[in-house]
Design a protein around this motif. Structure first.
Motif, PDB file in Angstrom:
ATOM      1  N   TRP A 152       0.802  -1.155   0.096  1.00  0.00           N
ATOM      2  CA  TRP A 152       0.294  -0.056   0.004  1.00  0.00           C
ATOM      3  C   TRP A 152       0.980   1.206   0.000  1.00  0.00           C
ATOM      4  N   LEU A 153       2.068   1.145   0.687  1.00  0.00           N
ATOM      5  CA  LEU A 153       2.902   2.420   1.139  1.00  0.00           C
ATOM      6  C   LEU A 153       3.749   2.417  -0.712  1.00  0.00           C
ATOM      7  N   GLN A 154       4.047   1.445  -1.452  1.00  0.00           N
ATOM      8  CA  GLN A 154       4.341   1.783  -2.649  1.00  0.00           C
ATOM      9  C   GLN A 154       3.498   2.115  -3.604  1.00  0.00           C
ATOM     10  N   ASN A 155       2.123   1.792  -3.514  1.00  0.00           N
ATOM     11  CA  ASN A 155       1.057   2.435  -4.253  1.00  0.00           C
ATOM     12  C   ASN A 155       1.017   3.720  -4.085  1.00  0.00           C
ATOM     13  N   LEU A 156       0.969   4.288  -2.792  1.00  0.00           N
ATOM     14  CA  LEU A 156       0.858   5.756  -2.306  1.00  0.00           C
ATOM     15  C   LEU A 156       2.062   6.352  -2.744  1.00  0.00           C
ATOM     16  N   TRP A 157       3.185   6.087  -2.835  1.00  0.00           N
ATOM     17  CA  TRP A 157       4.216   6.642  -3.250  1.00  0.00           C
ATOM     18  C   TRP A 157       4.296   6.964  -4.911  1.00  0.00           C
ATOM     19  N   ASN A 158       3.581   5.727  -5.488  1.00  0.00           N
ATOM     20  CA  ASN A 158       3.662   6.069  -6.824  1.00  0.00           C
ATOM     21  C   ASN A 158       2.519   7.223  -7.293  1.00  0.00           C
ATOM     22  N   VAL A 159       1.495   7.332  -6.798  1.00  0.00           N
ATOM     23  CA  VAL A 159       0.343   8.300  -6.714  1.00  0.00           C
ATOM     24  C   VAL A 159       1.119   9.543  -6.484  1.00  0.00           C
ATOM     25  N   VAL A 160       1.744   9.552  -5.593  1.00  0.00           N
ATOM     26  CA  VAL A 160       2.350  11.175  -5.009  1.00  0.00           C
ATOM     27  C   VAL A 160       3.313  11.578  -6.505  1.00  0.00           C
ATOM     28  N   LEU A 161       4.297  10.458  -6.614  1.00  0.00           N
ATOM     29  CA  LEU A 161       5.052  10.921  -7.744  1.00  0.00           C
ATOM     30  C   LEU A 161       4.407  11.282  -9.215  1.00  0.00           C
ATOM     31  N   ASP A 162       3.212  10.579  -9.474  1.00  0.00           N
ATOM     32  CA  ASP A 162       2.510  10.858 -10.543  1.00  0.00           C
ATOM     33  C   ASP A 162       1.781  12.301 -10.566  1.00  0.00           C
ATOM     34  N   ILE A 163       1.381  12.787  -9.309  1.00  0.00           N
ATOM     35  CA  ILE A 163       0.389  13.816  -9.346  1.00  0.00           C
ATOM     36  C   ILE A 163       1.365  14.925  -8.741  1.00  0.00           C
TER      37      ILE A 163
END
Length: 186
Positions: A152-163
């Motif tokens: 879940w932390l990896q997915n959250l980090w990917n979203v932060v990087l994309d946004i």
């Protein structure tokens, strides 16, 4: 046995202590040595990466450093000792120095390797077996468990990087793409 004590039928045997692995002495024919494994010519057609699959126990006697790990140890007499033109010793001194350097380098290495090679091989094998066991049975499962638990932390980090980060760096890249640098010799 009695003939030898009385001095009958004794033969002189000449022993050649010359290093036969020198490439300068190679005349095209490979002599048979007792310590070399017999080859059937099949190895030459097989890529080197497949040799491990065929036999893990047969040592590769001709290529002992296939990856060039010890290229820094290719030391010759000329790499260590050099006389300038202004200061020179006698020719005989130079030849004997060269010969004694090579003989002592080869034979001292052979003597030390006889004394240390087998114990160091055993210790290295034990060390790498322990490290492999620890890596396979302890480190890898722990890392996999952590990766599964923090997905879940990896997915959250990917979203932060994309946004946040990707649009910022894309706009900076587009702004800087208008600049051009021309180098000219004056």
């Amino acid at each position: 046995m009695d003939d030898l004590k009385k001095g009958g039928d004794s033969e002189e045997v000449e022993i050649d202590l010359e290093d036969s692995s020198d490439p300068e002495d190679y005349d095209g024919e490979q002599p048979d040595f007792l310590w070399k494994a017999p080859t059937d010519g099949q190895e030459e057609s097989i890529p080197s990466s497949c040799l491990v699959d065929i036999s893990d126990t047969k040592p590769l006697l001709d290529v002992r450093d296939p990856r060039g790990i010890n290229d820094c140890l290719k030391v010759t007499f000329e790499d260590v000792i050099a006389e300038p033109m202004s200061v020179r010793s006698g020719d005989r001194v130079w030849l004997w120095s060269h010969a004694l350097f090579e003989v002592s380098r080869v034979w001292v290495y052979r003597i030390i390797s006889v004394l240390l090679a087998i114990p160091m091989s055993i210790l290295s094998g034990i060390l790498f077996a322990i490290l492999s066991c620890i890596h396979i049975w302890m480190i890898s499962p722990c890392i996999k468990g952590i990766l599964i638990g923090t997905r879940w932390l990896q997915n959250l980090w990917n979203v932060v990087l994309d946004i946040l980060v990707r649009p910022l760096l894309t706009s900076v890249g587009r702004c800087c793409s208008g600049f051009s640098v021309h180098l000219a010799k004056e």
